[in-house]
Design an enzyme around this catalytic site. Structure first.
Site, PDB file in Angstrom:
ATOM      1  CG  ASP A  21      65.220   8.088 -41.793  1.00  0.00           C
ATOM      2  OD1 ASP A  21      64.148   8.468 -42.319  1.00  0.00           O
ATOM      3  OD2 ASP A  21      65.789   7.033 -42.111  1.00  0.00           O
ATOM      4  CG  ASN A  69      63.424  14.248 -48.828  1.00  0.00           C
ATOM      5  OD1 ASN A  69      63.985  14.847 -47.923  1.00  0.00           O
ATOM      6  ND2 ASN A  69      63.341  12.911 -48.841  1.00  0.00           N
TER       7      ASN A  69
HETATM    8  C1  FPP Z   1      62.744  11.757 -42.761  1.00  0.00           C
HETATM    9  O1  FPP Z   1      61.653  11.049 -42.283  1.00  0.00           O
HETATM   10  C2  FPP Z   1      62.510  13.168 -42.596  1.00  0.00           C
HETATM   11  C3  FPP Z   1      62.389  14.039 -43.625  1.00  0.00           C
HETATM   12  C4  FPP Z   1      62.442  13.660 -45.039  1.00  0.00           C
HETATM   13  C5  FPP Z   1      62.157  15.447 -43.386  1.00  0.00           C
HETATM   14  C6  FPP Z   1      62.774  15.986 -42.136  1.00  0.00           C
HETATM   15  C7  FPP Z   1      62.085  17.228 -41.893  1.00  0.00           C
HETATM   16  C8  FPP Z   1      61.655  17.686 -40.712  1.00  0.00           C
HETATM   17  C9  FPP Z   1      61.926  17.087 -39.397  1.00  0.00           C
HETATM   18  C10 FPP Z   1      60.834  18.899 -40.713  1.00  0.00           C
HETATM   19  C11 FPP Z   1      61.448  20.109 -41.338  1.00  0.00           C
HETATM   20  C12 FPP Z   1      62.643  20.572 -40.609  1.00  0.00           C
HETATM   21  C13 FPP Z   1      62.833  21.807 -40.141  1.00  0.00           C
HETATM   22  C14 FPP Z   1      64.141  22.142 -39.547  1.00  0.00           C
HETATM   23  C15 FPP Z   1      61.812  22.857 -40.193  1.00  0.00           C
HETATM   24  P1  FPP Z   1      60.890  10.113 -43.287  1.00  0.00           P
HETATM   25  O2  FPP Z   1      59.656  10.852 -43.704  1.00  0.00           O
HETATM   26  O3  FPP Z   1      61.755   9.700 -44.414  1.00  0.00           O
HETATM   27  O4  FPP Z   1      60.554   8.920 -42.359  1.00  0.00           O
HETATM   28  P2  FPP Z   1      60.329   7.411 -42.808  1.00  0.00           P
HETATM   29  O5  FPP Z   1      61.651   6.924 -43.335  1.00  0.00           O
HETATM   30  O6  FPP Z   1      59.941   6.754 -41.526  1.00  0.00           O
HETATM   31  O7  FPP Z   1      59.243   7.406 -43.825  1.00  0.00           O
END
Ligand code: FPP
Length: 258
Positions: A21, A69
């Site tokens: 996250d 998501n």
């Molecule tokens: C949460 O951060 C992260 C995600 C919803 C996606 C996680 C994905 C990756 C790290 C990339 C894809 C993974 C691989 C293995 C190729 P957020 O966007 O919710 O952060 P925030 O809460 O600060 O907005």
């Protein structure tokens, strides 16, 4: 290089699952678009997966894209899918060299065709590997997984005439997508949030939870080691008392369950 002593190594988790996250906040704090955060988050995956392999953590599961998501803007979703594609193209040779088997949990049919295809072909190409196991949760949600498991079990009882009373956990867990994985011993969530967000809710029954204040792109090898160090200090009682555990001093439910 930080080393765990022989006795510490024995206590390390077999399966670490990670809620990555904070990519968005990390990017925002730098005045950059959210995808910049995701891109840096992907870069980080390699160092954490490498550290896990180095310390003998056999199973790593990453929450890369949840069913929820799907409600994000199209631009962010397609950016994430492109990053997934790049990641798999780039990492396949390493997965093969390291003997890592790739798996996915989640409904892949809800991903764009190109992402589905590369995930499926990478899974196929690594299916004979068994040194370590990397699982990507993609379009995954625990509640959806449980509903599918119930549907699958119900079909089985209708076909076989079994009684619903025969259902026990070991039978039901075979209807979950994680049937080939041990339960997570440690769940790490970055970015300071204390939630499971529909991730492995049943499998997490006895998992230890570690929340790091760092946003995922900053959660490096040292932060991962800190989480492991924290984990090995914990006493996993699985419902028993400390006194009951003392003589055996074991760290895994599999070793104390009948
Ligand atoms: C949460 O951060 C992260 C995600 C919803 C996606 C996680 C994905 C990756 C790290 C990339 C894809 C993974 C691989 C293995 C190729 P957020 O966007 O919710 O952060 P925030 O809460 O600060 O907005």
């Amino acid at each position: 290089m930080t080393k765990f002593s022989e006795s510490e190594r024995e206590k390390l988790p077999k399966h670490v699952a990670i809620i990555m996250d904070g990519n968005g906040r990390w990017a925002r704090s730098r005045g950059k678009p959210r995808l910049f955060g995701h891109r840096n988050g992907v870069k980080n995956v390699r160092s954490v997966v490498n550290a896990a392999r180095e310390f003998g953590v056999q199973y790593v599961t990453l929450y890369a894209f949840s069913t929820e998501n799907q409600n994000r803007p199209d631009e962010e979703k397609s950016g994430l899918m492109r990053l997934l594609e790049e990641f798999l193209k780039r990492e396949l040779a390493t997965l093969l060299k390291d003997g890592t088997r790739l798996r996915a949990i989640g409904d892949l049919s809800g991903l764009p065709k190109f992402a589905q295809e590369i995930v499926e072909s990478s899974i196929e190409k690594t299916k004979h590997n068994s040194t370590s196991h990397l699982t990507l949760a993609l379009n995954y949600g625990s509640r959806q997984e449980v509903l599918s498991g119930i549907q699958s079990y119900t079909r089985e009882i209708l076909e076989t005439g079994k009684s619903p009373d025969q259902l026990d956990w070991s039978t039901f867990s075979n209807h979950l997508e994680t049937r080939d994985l041990p339960d997570p011993d440690l769940i790490i969530r970055t970015s300071g949030e204390f939630r499971l967000s529909n991730f492995l809710l049943l499998q997490a029954a006895y998992a230890e939870i570690f929340v790091s204040p760092l946003h995922w792109p900053d959660f490096n090898r040292d932060a991962f080691i800190e989480a492991l160090q924290n984990y090995i200090q914990r006493e996993r009682r699985f419902g028993k008392t400390s006194d009951q555990l003392a003589p055996i001093n074991q760290n895994s439910i599999t070793s104390i369950a009948p």
